[in-house]
Design a protein around this motif. Structure first.
Motif, PDB file in Angstrom:
ATOM      1  N   ALA A 129     -12.911  65.987  55.233  1.00 11.07           N
ATOM      2  CA  ALA A 129     -14.292  66.438  55.024  1.00 11.07           C
ATOM      3  C   ALA A 129     -14.472  67.130  53.683  1.00 11.07           C
ATOM      4  N   ASP A 130     -13.494  67.931  53.253  1.00 13.69           N
ATOM      5  CA  ASP A 130     -13.663  68.680  52.005  1.00 13.69           C
ATOM      6  C   ASP A 130     -12.436  68.643  51.101  1.00 13.69           C
ATOM      7  N   THR A 131     -11.532  67.691  51.342  1.00 18.62           N
ATOM      8  CA  THR A 131     -10.346  67.594  50.480  1.00 18.62           C
ATOM      9  C   THR A 131     -10.115  66.158  50.041  1.00 18.62           C
ATOM     10  N   VAL A 132      -9.377  66.042  48.933  1.00 15.35           N
ATOM     11  CA  VAL A 132      -8.922  64.748  48.421  1.00 15.35           C
ATOM     12  C   VAL A 132      -7.407  64.831  48.266  1.00 15.35           C
ATOM     13  N   GLU A 133      -6.678  63.870  48.862  1.00 16.27           N
ATOM     14  CA  GLU A 133      -5.217  63.858  48.784  1.00 16.27           C
ATOM     15  C   GLU A 133      -4.770  62.783  47.802  1.00 16.27           C
ATOM     16  N   PHE A 134      -4.145  63.208  46.723  1.00 12.77           N
ATOM     17  CA  PHE A 134      -3.646  62.284  45.711  1.00 12.77           C
ATOM     18  C   PHE A 134      -2.199  61.893  46.040  1.00 12.77           C
ATOM     19  N   THR A 135      -1.787  60.734  45.562  1.00 10.17           N
ATOM     20  CA  THR A 135      -0.451  60.236  45.897  1.00 10.17           C
ATOM     21  C   THR A 135       0.634  61.077  45.246  1.00 10.17           C
ATOM     22  N   ASP A 136       1.714  61.238  45.973  1.00 10.71           N
ATOM     23  CA  ASP A 136       2.910  61.870  45.410  1.00 10.71           C
ATOM     24  C   ASP A 136       4.030  60.843  45.275  1.00 10.71           C
ATOM     25  N   SER A 137       3.688  59.564  45.378  1.00 13.99           N
ATOM     26  CA  SER A 137       4.675  58.489  45.344  1.00 13.99           C
ATOM     27  C   SER A 137       5.170  58.251  43.924  1.00 13.99           C
ATOM     28  N   LEU A 138       6.483  58.410  43.720  1.00  9.72           N
ATOM     29  CA  LEU A 138       7.067  58.087  42.417  1.00  9.72           C
ATOM     30  C   LEU A 138       6.928  56.602  42.120  1.00  9.72           C
ATOM     31  N   TYR A 139       6.986  55.790  43.154  1.00  9.46           N
ATOM     32  CA  TYR A 139       6.838  54.345  42.992  1.00  9.46           C
ATOM     33  C   TYR A 139       5.499  54.016  42.330  1.00  9.46           C
ATOM     34  N   ILE A 140       4.411  54.602  42.837  1.00 10.86           N
ATOM     35  CA  ILE A 140       3.079  54.370  42.265  1.00 10.86           C
ATOM     36  C   ILE A 140       2.993  54.957  40.862  1.00 10.86           C
ATOM     37  N   LYS A 141       3.561  56.138  40.676  1.00 14.44           N
ATOM     38  CA  LYS A 141       3.500  56.774  39.357  1.00 14.44           C
ATOM     39  C   LYS A 141       4.219  55.944  38.306  1.00 14.44           C
ATOM     40  N   TYR A 142       5.359  55.335  38.668  1.00 12.64           N
ATOM     41  CA  TYR A 142       6.086  54.506  37.713  1.00 12.64           C
ATOM     42  C   TYR A 142       5.294  53.249  37.360  1.00 12.64           C
ATOM     43  N   LEU A 143       4.600  52.695  38.314  1.00 13.98           N
ATOM     44  CA  LEU A 143       3.758  51.529  38.041  1.00 13.98           C
ATOM     45  C   LEU A 143       2.630  51.887  37.082  1.00 13.98           C
ATOM     46  N   ILE A 144       1.997  53.024  37.306  1.00 14.41           N
ATOM     47  CA  ILE A 144       0.908  53.462  36.428  1.00 14.41           C
ATOM     48  C   ILE A 144       1.422  53.694  35.010  1.00 14.41           C
ATOM     49  N   GLN A 145       2.596  54.304  34.881  1.00 16.67           N
ATOM     50  CA  GLN A 145       3.167  54.534  33.557  1.00 16.67           C
ATOM     51  C   GLN A 145       3.488  53.216  32.860  1.00 16.67           C
ATOM     52  N   ALA A 146       3.966  52.218  33.616  1.00 17.98           N
ATOM     53  CA  ALA A 146       4.260  50.917  33.017  1.00 17.98           C
ATOM     54  C   ALA A 146       3.005  50.252  32.482  1.00 17.98           C
ATOM     55  N   ALA A 147       1.851  50.603  33.044  1.00 18.35           N
ATOM     56  CA  ALA A 147       0.575  50.044  32.591  1.00 18.35           C
ATOM     57  C   ALA A 147       0.008  50.838  31.422  1.00 18.35           C
ATOM     58  N   ASP A 148       0.845  51.640  30.767  1.00 14.95           N
ATOM     59  CA  ASP A 148       0.435  52.491  29.648  1.00 14.95           C
ATOM     60  C   ASP A 148      -0.721  53.404  30.049  1.00 14.95           C
ATOM     61  N   ALA A 149      -0.576  53.993  31.221  1.00  9.72           N
ATOM     62  CA  ALA A 149      -1.571  54.939  31.721  1.00  9.72           C
ATOM     63  C   ALA A 149      -0.841  56.171  32.238  1.00  9.72           C
ATOM     64  N   THR A 150      -1.609  57.222  32.416  1.00  5.51           N
ATOM     65  CA  THR A 150      -1.032  58.484  32.889  1.00  5.51           C
ATOM     66  C   THR A 150      -1.467  58.731  34.318  1.00  5.51           C
ATOM     67  N   PRO A 151      -0.539  58.997  35.230  1.00  2.67           N
ATOM     68  CA  PRO A 151      -0.944  59.329  36.599  1.00  2.67           C
ATOM     69  C   PRO A 151      -1.617  60.696  36.627  1.00  2.67           C
ATOM     70  N   ALA A 152      -2.579  60.838  37.501  1.00  2.00           N
ATOM     71  CA  ALA A 152      -3.298  62.104  37.606  1.00  2.00           C
ATOM     72  C   ALA A 152      -2.335  63.241  37.929  1.00  2.00           C
ATOM     73  N   ALA A 153      -2.429  64.322  37.156  1.00  5.16           N
ATOM     74  CA  ALA A 153      -1.520  65.451  37.343  1.00  5.16           C
ATOM     75  C   ALA A 153      -2.128  66.464  38.308  1.00  5.16           C
ATOM     76  N   PHE A 154      -2.388  66.015  39.520  1.00  6.70           N
ATOM     77  CA  PHE A 154      -2.946  66.880  40.544  1.00  6.70           C
ATOM     78  C   PHE A 154      -1.867  67.374  41.491  1.00  6.70           C
ATOM     79  N   ALA A 155      -2.208  68.472  42.176  1.00  8.04           N
ATOM     80  CA  ALA A 155      -1.432  68.799  43.361  1.00  8.04           C
ATOM     81  C   ALA A 155      -1.736  67.716  44.384  1.00  8.04           C
ATOM     82  N   GLU A 156      -0.896  67.581  45.408  1.00 12.00           N
ATOM     83  CA  GLU A 156      -1.083  66.488  46.357  1.00 12.00           C
ATOM     84  C   GLU A 156      -2.445  66.538  47.038  1.00 12.00           C
ATOM     85  N   THR A 157      -2.882  67.714  47.414  1.00 13.83           N
ATOM     86  CA  THR A 157      -4.164  67.846  48.101  1.00 13.83           C
ATOM     87  C   THR A 157      -5.041  68.843  47.360  1.00 13.83           C
ATOM     88  N   MET A 158      -6.267  68.437  47.053  1.00  9.70           N
ATOM     89  CA  MET A 158      -7.203  69.292  46.317  1.00  9.70           C
ATOM     90  C   MET A 158      -8.480  69.464  47.125  1.00  9.70           C
TER      91      MET A 158
END
Length: 887
Positions: free
Chosen positions: A244-273
């Motif tokens: 209802a009032d939170t957003v949970e961002f991924t903490d998966s290293l697998y996803i983060k490595y894919l994003i980095q390979a795409a020359d992009a930066t993964p969002a530097a959030f805490a897991e839940t905001m």
């Protein structure tokens, strides 16, 4: 932990036939390699495989309750005949559950419970029809169309009905059939994709899996290289879930490595905001693209509300007017919406996920005009896939499709003419700089993978990795998303080499890289001796100073060294003559001269196979295999020691003999005791030794004799005295028959012998010598050829000197003659296989081709006489005819 080891065998199953189920037809032979195709994937931490001829040893690693665990499987090749099959199982090492779990392969029926991450791998390998039990909610139209029953691994009936059951979690009702799948623990995209090789192990489909894996890796690397050249960095936020009032961002290293390979930066959030948090909104403004794992269909305003973005807000990079740069992970789903294509196919297709990420973040060529595979814009509807016959075969993910980004990337990929021997001067992305690659076929202890501008070389025995980066390529050509903990990095081709190992240095010489050898141990090779003499090379002598290797690009030693410029070669421990010779290709990767490596190794292999035929034929002609003992210094107790290392056991057998110390019933085995894992057989006193030698035909001495130099080499009396024997002890067959040898024929002035260098690298020359020792004269000469000398015939040594090196940089020639004939002398004792050119196979016997007498041709005599044009009188013609008849 991901590794592959192949324990070398005498024969590869090239002529083996299989039935419709993949079971071997015919007899069982434990010396035959029934797995000619082996996995060549490099990288990963969760499984390891060893090949043992007719069975594979598979180890899966995983964590359960915070505790690291392993599960071991023995995959045994099946045989069509029930008795033969039973015998193959009996002679395999003991395998008792739960410590060891035995599965016969290839499997015919399997269950797949819970874990959908490997389902796409079954489809890619075209083995979906072997799945008997699977989740009743799947996206694949082919799986939906199968008459499967919902998977329930707790059902004893289901477990009994299949050959193997792939599960995430081992049920409490454990069974050897449960195959633990820990793919979700792999965080590096290419390592997770390698699980297609894992699945292939159970079906003997390594060849197909290798092709799939190589294609995926090539396209992944090409895209990762190219995007860094044509894009500007973007930031991607990957959202796992909303409340209802939170957003949970991924903490998966697998996803983060894919994003980095795409020359992009993964969002530097805490897991839940919390969406009302001001810092959350400030960070959210910097997001260029948002990806959410949610199937829900919402309007623009509904999405903004879900994200906590007030209406009318501005300054959010992912929001441009009424355009929202938001994508949802699930593009295709099962009819019940409970499963999706991303879960089923993405793990084995990191190249396609990467394509999607590049497309939505940058949208630059060659990704323009290419539809996404897994991601859909929030405005697009979720597509439900039905189990229709038409849909099956036209699935979302096809491993060999001719359309889409794979085909586009491969069509635009450039390849250089040869592996660069100098730094790249004009780097171009989308280019394969390693057209010549290493794919070991005999070696057991290393593997290599290629990635356009870098390579990964792994020593499988000690689990050590080396990342080789091509000089002249930008740092960005190596993706930060490739994580290999503890790997050492080298810039290639290397320019300087140092080693205290004579074996490793010999590989470098065979690769024509003597100019890069800067420090080396003393060794009896002419040009090394010249390099030491003229100051081109600094000698490494014991004790070696700690800083001796400082500044060297590449260094090796006799043991593992953790310094960053050291690699570890375990060639001498590899179990097979050709296995050890193929380490030449290991070293070629550091110099980028794989092409020369292949040429030299193929020459050694060709000559070895020629000599090998003669060894087997010699044993057949003799009607038995002479008994051989190889004596060496004892390192593990006992007064005397006989060699029992697998590589020498194999070499002696290949040469048409048997190693006495490992032959059941032989005196050498009966009277000794095994030490060091059975690699040596030791004897505690003279009485034991002499009893051991009772059955020995050929004695090969490899003990160290201080002071043995070319001017005064070890003689027969001194050598025999070491074993308390004399030439009068003719009760021993090897003395009576004059078959006492040493392998010190090639030595330098200091007494250093070539056996400890080329005796490892040159398998062909070693085998030729062994045949001549075991079957005198069969190689065409009674005198030993290269390393060995018969002390009982007073054969001398060949002194290697620096003066023999007339061209320092010249290519090192082979020891054996390339013209050495492979023709085998005919004999009725030869089997059909060895009845070769020049022989005749008739009435189940090999015979000499009988010489057909050449008919005598009656000479033609022409008489010319008298005036031109005058015909010879008839009387003279008749006389000539009679004369011709007499001839």
């Amino acid at each position: 932990m991901r590794s592959v080891i192949f324990l070398g065998l005498a024969a590869v199953a090239s002529a083996v036939s299989y039935d419709a189920h993949g079971c071997v037809q015919g007899s069982f032979d434990s010396a035959t390699d029934y797995f000619p195709y082996k996995t060549n994937a490099v990288g990963g931490e969760k499984w390891a495989i060893e090949y043992h001829g007719w069975y594979k040893s598979l180890t899966v690693s995983y964590t359960e309750g915070g505790v690291a665990k392993e599960r071991v499987y023995q995959l045994v090749q099946c045989f069509s005949d029930a008795n033969t099959n039973s015998n193959a199982l009996k002679v395999a090492p003991s395998c008792v559950a739960p410590a060891c779990n035995r599965v016969q392969i290839p499997v015919r029926s399997v269950g797949v419970a819970s874990n959908t991450l490997i389902l796409g791998m079954f489809e890619a390998l075209n083995i979906l029809n072997t799945i008997t039990y699977v989740s009743d909610s799947v996206t694949s139209p082919c799986l939906q169309s199968l008459a499967t029953t919902p998977a329930d691994p707790t059902s004893a009936t289901q477990v009994a009905a299949v050959d193997a059951y792939f599960v995430d979690t081992i049920p409490t009702t454990d069974s050897p059939k449960f195959v633990k799948v820990s793919i979700a623990d792999e965080v590096t995209p290419s390592f997770r994709a390698n699980w297609v090789e894992f699945v292939a192990l159970f079906y003997n489909l390594e060849h197909e899996a290798n092709y799939i894996g190589e294609t995926v890796q090539l396209v992944y690397d090409a895209q990762a290289h190219h995007v860094k050249e044509v894009s500007t960095a973007k930031t991607i936020g990957w959202i796992k879930a909303f409340t209802a009032d939170t957003v949970e961002f991924t903490d998966s290293l697998y996803i983060k490595y894919l994003i980095q390979a795409a020359d992009a930066t993964p969002a530097a959030f805490a897991e839940t905001m919390t969406i009302t948090n001001s810092s959350y909104l400030d960070s959210l403004r910097a997001m260029d693209v948002l990806i959410v794992e949610d199937n829900v269909k919402l309007s623009l305003s509904e999405w903004l509300a879900k994200l906590g973005v007030p209406e009318g807000s501005s300054g959010f990079n992912f929001l441009s007017g009424s355009e929202l740069n938001l994508y949802q992970v699930r593009k295709y789903t099962s009819p019940d919406k409970l499963s999706n294509d991303f879960d089923e196919y993405a793990s084995m297709a990191p190249d396609l996920i990467l394509s999607d990420l590049i497309k939505i973040a940058h949208n630059v060529a060659p990704w323009t005009g290419v539809d996404t595979v897994f991601l859909r814009r929030y405005t697009d509807s979720l597509t439900s896939i039905s189990p229709s016959a038409d849909a099956c075969g036209k699935g979302i993910y096809r491993p060999f499709n001719t359309e889409g980004i794979r085909a586009k990337v491969l069509s635009e990929l450039r390849t250089v003419a040869s592996n660069p021997l100098t730094p790249v001067e004009d780097y171009k992305p989308f280019t394969d700089y390693f057209p010549v690659k290493v794919d070991p076929t005999h070696v057991t202890d290393y593997a290599v993978s290629y990635h356009l501008t870098w390579k990964v070389v792994r020593n499988l025995r000690i689990k050590e990795d080396y990342i080789l980066l091509l000089k002249g390529c930008p740092e960005t050509s190596f993706p930060s998303s490739y994580v290999l903990p503890g790997a050492k990095r080298f810039k290639i081709p290397v320019d300087t080499f140092a080693s205290s190992s004579t074996v490793d240095t010999m590989y470098i010489l065979l690769l024509s890289q003597i100019g890069k050898v800067k420090k080396a141990s003393h060794m009896p090779t002419a040009c090394i001796l010249r390099g030491l003499k003229d100051g081109f090379i600094t000698e490494l002598s014991w004790p070696i100073p700690a800083d001796a290797y400082t500044g060297m690009d590449l260094a090796t030693a006799f043991s593992t060294d953790k310094r960053s410029n050291f690699v570890t070669s375990t060639a001498s421990a590899d179990e097979g003559p050709l296995n050890r010779a193929e380490w030449l290709l290991f070293f070629s990767t550091f110099f980028n001269n794989e092409d020369l490596g292949h040429e030299v190794f193929n020459g050694i292999k060709e000559r070895y196979m020629c000599v090998k035929q003669k060894g087997e034929a010699a044993a057949q002609v003799l009607g038995r295999r002479p008994s051989v003992v190889m004596m060496s210094d004892s390192y593990f107790g006992g007064k005397y020691a006989a060699n029992a290392y697998p590589v020498w056991v194999m070499a002696v057998e290949t040469a048409g003999g048997v190693m006495a110390a490992v032959t059941e019933g032989n005196s050498a085995k009966v009277n000794g005791r095994a030490v060091s894992g059975g690699t040596q057989i030791v004897y505690d006193d003279d009485e034991q030794l002499h009893a051991a030698l009772a059955d020995v035909d050929v004695f090969i001495d490899n003990n160290y004799f201080p002071g043995s130099v070319p001017s005064s080499p070890v003689g027969i009396d001194e050598a025999l005295a070491k074993y308390n024997l004399t030439t009068d002890d003719t009760q021993f067959k090897f003395i009576a028959n004059k078959a006492f040898f040493r392998v010190d024929k090639r030595m330098d002035a200091g007494g250093f012998i070539d056996w400890f260098g080329r005796g490892v690298t040159d398998a062909d020359a070693v085998e030729a010598d062994l045949i001549n020792m075991i079957h005198p004269g069969y190689m065409g000469t009674d005198e030993q050829l290269y390393f060995g000398r018969n002390l009982m015939k007073n054969e001398g040594v060949f002194e290697v000197t620096a003066e023999q090196c007339t061209n320092y940089y010249a290519r090192l020639p082979p020891l054996t003659a390339s013209s050495n004939s492979c023709q085998i002398p005919c004999s009725e004792r030869l089997t059909h296989e060895y009845c070769t050119l020049g022989c005749l196979w008739e009435n189940n016997k090999c015979k000499e081709i009988p010489m057909t007498p050449v008919p005598t041709q009656r000479p033609v005599i022409v008489y010319v006489g008298g005036s031109a044009g005058v015909v010879v009188p008839s009387v003279m013609a008749a006389v000539l005819a009679v004369f011709a008849a007499l001839l």
